[in-house]
Design a protein around this motif. Structure first.
Motif, mmCIF file in Angstrom:
data_model
loop_
_atom_site.group_PDB
_atom_site.id
_atom_site.type_symbol
_atom_site.label_atom_id
_atom_site.label_comp_id
_atom_site.label_asym_id
_atom_site.label_seq_id
_atom_site.Cartn_x
_atom_site.Cartn_y
_atom_site.Cartn_z
ATOM 1 N N SER A 110 0.881 -1.238 -0.174
ATOM 2 C CA SER A 110 0.001 -0.014 -0.076
ATOM 3 C C SER A 110 0.777 1.229 0.079
ATOM 4 C CB SER A 110 -0.832 -0.052 1.130
ATOM 5 O OG SER A 110 -1.762 -1.064 1.193
ATOM 6 N N GLN B 209 -6.123 9.988 5.662
ATOM 7 C CA GLN B 209 -5.697 9.980 7.023
ATOM 8 C C GLN B 209 -6.948 10.349 7.822
ATOM 9 O OE1 GLN B 209 -2.059 11.816 7.876
ATOM 10 N NE2 GLN B 209 -0.579 10.335 6.974
ATOM 11 N N VAL C 57 -9.742 8.075 7.734
ATOM 12 C CA VAL C 57 -9.708 6.795 8.781
ATOM 13 C C VAL C 57 -9.838 7.244 10.273
ATOM 14 C CG1 VAL C 57 -7.914 5.021 9.586
ATOM 15 C CG2 VAL C 57 -8.395 5.711 7.149
ATOM 16 N N VAL D 6 -12.278 5.757 12.765
ATOM 17 C CA VAL D 6 -11.771 5.241 14.092
ATOM 18 C C VAL D 6 -12.595 5.930 15.310
ATOM 19 C CG1 VAL D 6 -9.976 5.100 16.045
ATOM 20 C CG2 VAL D 6 -9.430 4.486 13.718
ATOM 21 N N TYR E 2 -14.707 3.631 6.617
ATOM 22 C CA TYR E 2 -13.643 2.421 6.315
ATOM 23 C C TYR E 2 -13.763 2.015 4.871
ATOM 24 C CZ TYR E 2 -12.612 1.774 11.562
ATOM 25 O OH TYR E 2 -12.143 2.067 12.682
ATOM 26 N N ASN F 46 -4.786 -1.764 1.756
ATOM 27 C CA ASN F 46 -4.291 -1.253 3.000
ATOM 28 C C ASN F 46 -4.481 -2.126 4.289
ATOM 29 O OD1 ASN F 46 -4.352 0.529 5.580
ATOM 30 N ND2 ASN F 46 -3.253 1.748 4.377
ATOM 31 N N ALA F 47 -3.481 -2.757 4.676
ATOM 32 C CA ALA F 47 -3.787 -3.920 5.896
ATOM 33 C C ALA F 47 -4.477 -3.333 7.061
ATOM 34 C CB ALA F 47 -2.537 -4.383 5.937
ATOM 35 N N GLU F 48 -4.045 -2.058 7.393
ATOM 36 C CA GLU F 48 -4.573 -1.420 8.622
ATOM 37 C C GLU F 48 -5.879 -1.128 8.451
ATOM 38 O OE1 GLU F 48 -4.485 0.053 12.683
ATOM 39 O OE2 GLU F 48 -3.304 -1.480 11.585
ATOM 40 N N ILE F 49 -6.369 -0.547 7.349
ATOM 41 C CA ILE F 49 -7.843 -0.289 7.122
ATOM 42 C C ILE F 49 -8.637 -1.628 6.869
ATOM 43 C CG2 ILE F 49 -9.683 0.839 5.472
ATOM 44 C CD1 ILE F 49 -7.175 2.585 4.807
ATOM 45 N N ARG G 96 -7.900 -4.507 8.557
ATOM 46 C CA ARG G 96 -8.047 -5.016 9.874
ATOM 47 C C ARG G 96 -9.289 -4.330 10.589
ATOM 48 N NH1 ARG G 96 -6.783 -3.536 14.882
ATOM 49 N NH2 ARG G 96 -5.652 -1.722 14.265
ATOM 50 N N LEU G 97 -9.156 -2.924 10.394
ATOM 51 C CA LEU G 97 -10.032 -2.202 11.114
ATOM 52 C C LEU G 97 -11.616 -2.349 10.995
ATOM 53 C CD1 LEU G 97 -8.149 1.307 11.380
ATOM 54 C CD2 LEU G 97 -8.877 -0.198 13.323
ATOM 55 N N THR H 202 -12.777 -5.957 12.031
ATOM 56 C CA THR H 202 -13.043 -5.721 13.219
ATOM 57 C C THR H 202 -14.370 -5.375 13.410
ATOM 58 O OG1 THR H 202 -10.674 -5.535 13.897
ATOM 59 C CG2 THR H 202 -12.264 -4.904 15.642
#
Length: 70
Positions: free
Chosen positions: A7, A15, A18, A22, A37, A47-50, A52-53, A56
């Motif tokens: 990514s 940013q 996101v 959050v 998201y 994007n791994a973080e997005i 993951r969020l 979740t």
């Protein structure tokens, strides 16, 4: 997307998006968080973080199958 499928860094607007997601997520507003998201993923689909969020949030909303499918 950078070479190798990694990514790209999030733009300031991404940013902020996101960060808003959050905030909604932490406040328990899962529908709004999931919407934001998904919007962020349109620009950053790997994007791994997005991911993951969102996964979740999907699980917390009782949509674990959707989260796993990401």
């Amino acid at each position: 997307m950078t070479p190798g499928g990694a990514s790209q860094p999030l733009s300031p607007a991404e940013q902020q998006l996101v960060g808003q997601a959050v905030g909604f997520h932490q406040a328990g507003n899962l529908d709004q968080a999931r919407r934001l998201y998904r919007q962020a993923l349109q620009a950053q689909p790997r994007n791994a973080e997005i991911l993951r969020l969102l996964g979740t949030a999907e699980a917390q909303a009782g949509q674990a199958e959707t989260g796993v499918g990401l």
